[in-house]
Design a protein around this motif. Structure first.
Motif, PDB file in Angstrom:
ATOM      1  N   PRO A   1       0.693  -1.475   0.204  1.00  0.00           N
ATOM      2  CA  PRO A   1      -0.280  -0.172  -0.157  1.00  0.00           C
ATOM      3  C   PRO A   1       0.510   1.119  -0.208  1.00  0.00           C
ATOM      4  CG  PRO A   1      -0.104  -0.966   2.043  1.00  0.00           C
ATOM      5  CD  PRO A   1       0.757  -1.668   1.287  1.00  0.00           C
ATOM      6  N   ARG A   2       0.280   2.367  -0.761  1.00  0.00           N
ATOM      7  CA  ARG A   2       1.060   3.346  -0.950  1.00  0.00           C
ATOM      8  C   ARG A   2       0.597   4.464   0.749  1.00  0.00           C
ATOM      9  NH1 ARG A   2       0.721   8.279  -5.444  1.00  0.00           N
ATOM     10  NH2 ARG A   2       2.356   9.794  -3.573  1.00  0.00           N
ATOM     11  N   TYR A   3      -0.951   4.598   0.830  1.00  0.00           N
ATOM     12  CA  TYR A   3      -1.773   4.528   2.161  1.00  0.00           C
ATOM     13  C   TYR A   3      -2.593   3.803   2.361  1.00  0.00           C
ATOM     14  CZ  TYR A   3       0.179   9.079   1.160  1.00  0.00           C
ATOM     15  OH  TYR A   3       1.538  10.021   0.940  1.00  0.00           O
ATOM     16  N   ARG A   4      -2.890   3.691   4.013  1.00  0.00           N
ATOM     17  CA  ARG A   4      -4.221   3.230   4.538  1.00  0.00           C
ATOM     18  C   ARG A   4      -5.163   4.598   5.819  1.00  0.00           C
ATOM     19  NH1 ARG A   4      -4.076  -2.954   4.882  1.00  0.00           N
ATOM     20  NH2 ARG A   4      -1.869  -3.989   4.039  1.00  0.00           N
ATOM     21  N   GLY A   5      -6.169   3.642   5.817  1.00  0.00           N
ATOM     22  CA  GLY A   5      -6.601   4.839   6.579  1.00  0.00           C
ATOM     23  C   GLY A   5      -8.755   4.418   6.722  1.00  0.00           C
ATOM     24  N   LYS A   6      -8.775   5.560   7.702  1.00  0.00           N
ATOM     25  CA  LYS A   6      -9.920   4.221   7.975  1.00  0.00           C
ATOM     26  C   LYS A   6     -10.623   5.706   8.527  1.00  0.00           C
ATOM     27  CE  LYS A   6     -12.399   1.952  12.230  1.00  0.00           C
ATOM     28  NZ  LYS A   6     -12.120   0.724  12.256  1.00  0.00           N
ATOM     29  N   TYR A   7     -12.083   6.300   8.452  1.00  0.00           N
ATOM     30  CA  TYR A   7     -13.085   7.100   8.737  1.00  0.00           C
ATOM     31  C   TYR A   7     -13.822   6.578   9.499  1.00  0.00           C
ATOM     32  CZ  TYR A   7     -11.792  10.786   5.345  1.00  0.00           C
ATOM     33  OH  TYR A   7     -11.049  12.310   4.566  1.00  0.00           O
ATOM     34  N   ALA A   8     -13.575   6.762  11.008  1.00  0.00           N
ATOM     35  CA  ALA A   8     -14.508   6.175  12.165  1.00  0.00           C
ATOM     36  C   ALA A   8     -15.096   7.183  12.829  1.00  0.00           C
ATOM     37  CB  ALA A   8     -12.963   5.695  13.166  1.00  0.00           C
ATOM     38  N   GLY A   9     -16.240   6.598  13.803  1.00  0.00           N
ATOM     39  CA  GLY A   9     -17.452   7.235  14.489  1.00  0.00           C
ATOM     40  C   GLY A   9     -18.372   8.496  13.651  1.00  0.00           C
ATOM     41  N   LEU A  10     -18.430   7.417  12.087  1.00  0.00           N
ATOM     42  CA  LEU A  10     -19.416   8.077  11.036  1.00  0.00           C
ATOM     43  C   LEU A  10     -21.118   7.864  12.012  1.00  0.00           C
ATOM     44  CD1 LEU A  10     -18.015   6.805   8.184  1.00  0.00           C
ATOM     45  CD2 LEU A  10     -17.914   8.678   9.539  1.00  0.00           C
ATOM     46  N   ASN A  11     -22.421   8.298  11.195  1.00  0.00           N
ATOM     47  CA  ASN A  11     -23.929   8.018  11.175  1.00  0.00           C
ATOM     48  C   ASN A  11     -23.925   8.094  12.786  1.00  0.00           C
ATOM     49  OD1 ASN A  11     -23.857   7.731   8.376  1.00  0.00           O
ATOM     50  ND2 ASN A  11     -23.185   5.602   8.705  1.00  0.00           N
ATOM     51  N   GLY A  12     -23.228   9.373  13.713  1.00  0.00           N
ATOM     52  CA  GLY A  12     -23.732   9.559  14.669  1.00  0.00           C
ATOM     53  C   GLY A  12     -23.406  10.102  15.967  1.00  0.00           C
ATOM     54  N   GLY A  13     -21.702   8.675  15.416  1.00  0.00           N
ATOM     55  CA  GLY A  13     -20.198   9.021  16.442  1.00  0.00           C
ATOM     56  C   GLY A  13     -19.484  10.741  16.419  1.00  0.00           C
ATOM     57  N   THR A  14     -18.787  10.235  17.076  1.00  0.00           N
ATOM     58  CA  THR A  14     -17.268  11.461  17.302  1.00  0.00           C
ATOM     59  C   THR A  14     -16.787  11.428  16.323  1.00  0.00           C
ATOM     60  OG1 THR A  14     -17.574  11.843  19.178  1.00  0.00           O
ATOM     61  CG2 THR A  14     -15.857  12.512  17.969  1.00  0.00           C
ATOM     62  N   PRO A  15     -16.829  11.899  14.932  1.00  0.00           N
ATOM     63  CA  PRO A  15     -15.687  11.755  13.117  1.00  0.00           C
ATOM     64  C   PRO A  15     -14.321  11.586  13.653  1.00  0.00           C
ATOM     65  CG  PRO A  15     -17.644  12.767  12.799  1.00  0.00           C
ATOM     66  CD  PRO A  15     -17.570  13.019  14.237  1.00  0.00           C
ATOM     67  N   ARG A  16     -13.591  10.218  13.251  1.00  0.00           N
ATOM     68  CA  ARG A  16     -11.752  10.628  13.416  1.00  0.00           C
ATOM     69  C   ARG A  16     -11.466  10.077  12.087  1.00  0.00           C
ATOM     70  NH1 ARG A  16     -14.581   7.996  17.303  1.00  0.00           N
ATOM     71  NH2 ARG A  16     -13.616   5.640  16.448  1.00  0.00           N
ATOM     72  N   LEU A  17     -10.494  10.473  11.940  1.00  0.00           N
ATOM     73  CA  LEU A  17      -9.452  10.147   9.993  1.00  0.00           C
ATOM     74  C   LEU A  17      -7.780   9.512  10.936  1.00  0.00           C
ATOM     75  CD1 LEU A  17      -9.256   9.539   7.380  1.00  0.00           C
ATOM     76  CD2 LEU A  17      -8.452  11.801   7.500  1.00  0.00           C
ATOM     77  N   THR A  18      -8.034   8.330  10.590  1.00  0.00           N
ATOM     78  CA  THR A  18      -6.236   7.560  10.918  1.00  0.00           C
ATOM     79  C   THR A  18      -5.490   7.310   9.456  1.00  0.00           C
ATOM     80  OG1 THR A  18      -7.994   5.726  11.606  1.00  0.00           O
ATOM     81  CG2 THR A  18      -6.510   7.009  13.059  1.00  0.00           C
ATOM     82  N   LEU A  19      -4.922   7.919   9.569  1.00  0.00           N
ATOM     83  CA  LEU A  19      -4.297   7.102   7.849  1.00  0.00           C
ATOM     84  C   LEU A  19      -2.621   6.720   8.114  1.00  0.00           C
ATOM     85  CD1 LEU A  19      -4.435   7.539   5.193  1.00  0.00           C
ATOM     86  CD2 LEU A  19      -3.416  10.356   5.642  1.00  0.00           C
ATOM     87  N   ARG A  20      -2.400   6.146   7.513  1.00  0.00           N
ATOM     88  CA  ARG A  20      -0.597   5.540   7.010  1.00  0.00           C
ATOM     89  C   ARG A  20      -0.209   4.788   6.153  1.00  0.00           C
ATOM     90  NH1 ARG A  20       0.773   4.643  12.881  1.00  0.00           N
ATOM     91  NH2 ARG A  20      -1.073   3.536  14.229  1.00  0.00           N
ATOM     92  N   ASP A  21       1.099   5.502   6.051  1.00  0.00           N
ATOM     93  CA  ASP A  21       1.637   5.799   4.637  1.00  0.00           C
ATOM     94  C   ASP A  21       1.865   4.015   4.618  1.00  0.00           C
ATOM     95  OD1 ASP A  21       4.054   4.966   6.257  1.00  0.00           O
ATOM     96  OD2 ASP A  21       5.025   6.548   5.927  1.00  0.00           O
ATOM     97  N   GLY A  22       2.593   3.840   3.002  1.00  0.00           N
ATOM     98  CA  GLY A  22       2.947   2.178   2.712  1.00  0.00           C
ATOM     99  C   GLY A  22       3.933   1.161   4.268  1.00  0.00           C
TER     100      GLY A  22
END
Length: 397
Positions: free
Chosen positions: A32-53
């Protein structure tokens, strides 16, 4: 540079990964060049985590996220971020799709007709299928020429013998597709492919893989083919999970409706969202929190989880006619040493001899050299599996 984008959409999260197409020749070279995750969608507290390769965290301006964010909004933000790269273009998008029904046994290029057929399967996986398919139409509208590929969690189990898939229901019900499908197939497919190299030896013919996470299941693999699994018609059957009950007496469901006066919707909400580790402990559906808790209810939930895993392993071993290797994977399987220990101790009768020190260190091999059955910890990589399939289905590798 052309890339493969993989999407794994859930009710409260959007996982994504970006792979350079040039590495798609094999699983080994696909990084991977990047992996990521948006969490806390649809009612939670939104968070974004992102990592490189290299697995290093990449700074993200999480503070810039709105107070509320839904799946379409997260997808739009992801695409806007990708558009900002001058050296990046998308060659194909691969989607994890939980349910392929009886007709889809291998990854396929999505068309409007196929997407419509897959949406008809939403009642079979109501907590997963609608969200898996949600990004497809927006992407098609934005990039009409961009191929999109569906990779199915049920596909790996499609070659199970009929006797392993059939319920003892009237034949007309079976003909309508009320059978055991099995899930987590992309994870099992990946482990199955990397197993010989990971073990450094031939794995033997009889392998059980324990995909233990917030959703948990186990699969019996004979000569590289799934022959039985713990999940069935839905992703609720089998092991207790984070918030899902796992296998129940069907009569209990009838009792809840007929005697307790619960509606079908109330029973569904309870079994999917308020049962499992959360329901038994009354504390949390997160195994990490339960292992750290001194509460006896937490211990009870962990013990029940391990006990049920041992029971399922015994059943799958009988379907295999014995056992050569036991593989732990996914969040609990890879990171919860006490749970692995309890399961391996319960499987000593099968010939597993645990190396306690190796298990505490989360080593790859956690059985002793003298153990008749090998016990292993191997990280899964469903996103890599999706990327690998997507490049092939799209004719790019």
């Amino acid at each position: 540079m052309r890339h493969i984008l993989t999407l794994n959409s859930g009710s409260s999260s959007l996982k994504f990964a970006l792979y350079p197409l040039e590495g798609a020749a094999s699983l080994d070279t696909l990084t991977p060049r990047y992996r990521g995750k948006y969490a806390g969608l649809n009612g939670g507290t939104p968070r974004l985590t992102l990592r490189d390769g290299e697995g290093q965290a990449v700074d993200t301006d999480t503070a810039a996220l709105p107070e509320k964010l839904d799946l379409p909004g997260a997808l739009e933000r992801l695409l806007h971020w990708l558009d900002a790269f001058s050296d990046l273009s998308l060659a194909v998008v691969g989607h994890r799709v939980v349910h392929g029904g009886r007709d889809y046994h291998r990854p396929v290029t999505l068309t409007s007709e196929i997407t419509a057929e897959l949406k008809e399967l939403e009642p079979l996986a109501p907590l997963h299928q609608p969200f898996c398919l949600a990004p497809v139409d927006p992407l098609a509208e934005r990039y009409p020429e961009l191929p999109q590929v569906a990779c199915f969690d049920t596909a790996f189990h499609a070659e199970q013998p009929e006797v392993a898939r059939q319920f003892a229901l009237p034949r007309e019900m079976t003909a309508r597709g009320l059978i055991r499908y099995g899930f987590h197939g992309l994870s099992y497919d990946y482990i199955n492919r990397v197993l010989p190299e990971s073990l450094g030896e031939a794995p033997g013919e009889r392998v059980i893989v324990a995909h233990l996470g917030n959703g948990s299941s186990l699969c019996a693999i004979h000569k590289g083919t799934s022959v039985a699994s713990t999940m069935g018609f839905t992703a609720m059957e089998g092991m207790p999970m984070g918030t899902r009950s796992g296998r129940l007496d069907p009569g209990l469901v009838l009792h809840l409706i007929q005697q307790e006066g619960m509606s079908a919707e109330e029973v569904s909400e309870m079994l999917y969202k308020r049962s499992g580790l959360l329901g038994v402990s009354g504390i949390s559906g997160d195994m990490r929190e339960l292992l750290e808790s001194p509460a006896p209810e937490a211990r009870e939930a962990v013990d029940l989880y391990a006990y049920r895993a041992v029971r399922e392993i015994g059943s799958l071993a009988s379907a295999l006619g014995g056992l050569d290797q036991l593989v732990f994977t996914a969040g609990i399987g890879e990171g919860a040493g006490p749970v692995r220990e309890a399961i391996c101790r319960g499987c000593e009768w099968l010939g597993i001899e645990l190396d306690a020190d190796a298990n505490r260190r989360d080593a790859r091999r956690i059985s002793t050299a003298e153990s008749r059955v090998g016990a292993w910890v191997i990280p899964t990589d469903e996103e890599r599996m999706i990327a690998w399939y997507s490049a092939r289905v799209a004719g790019l590798a």
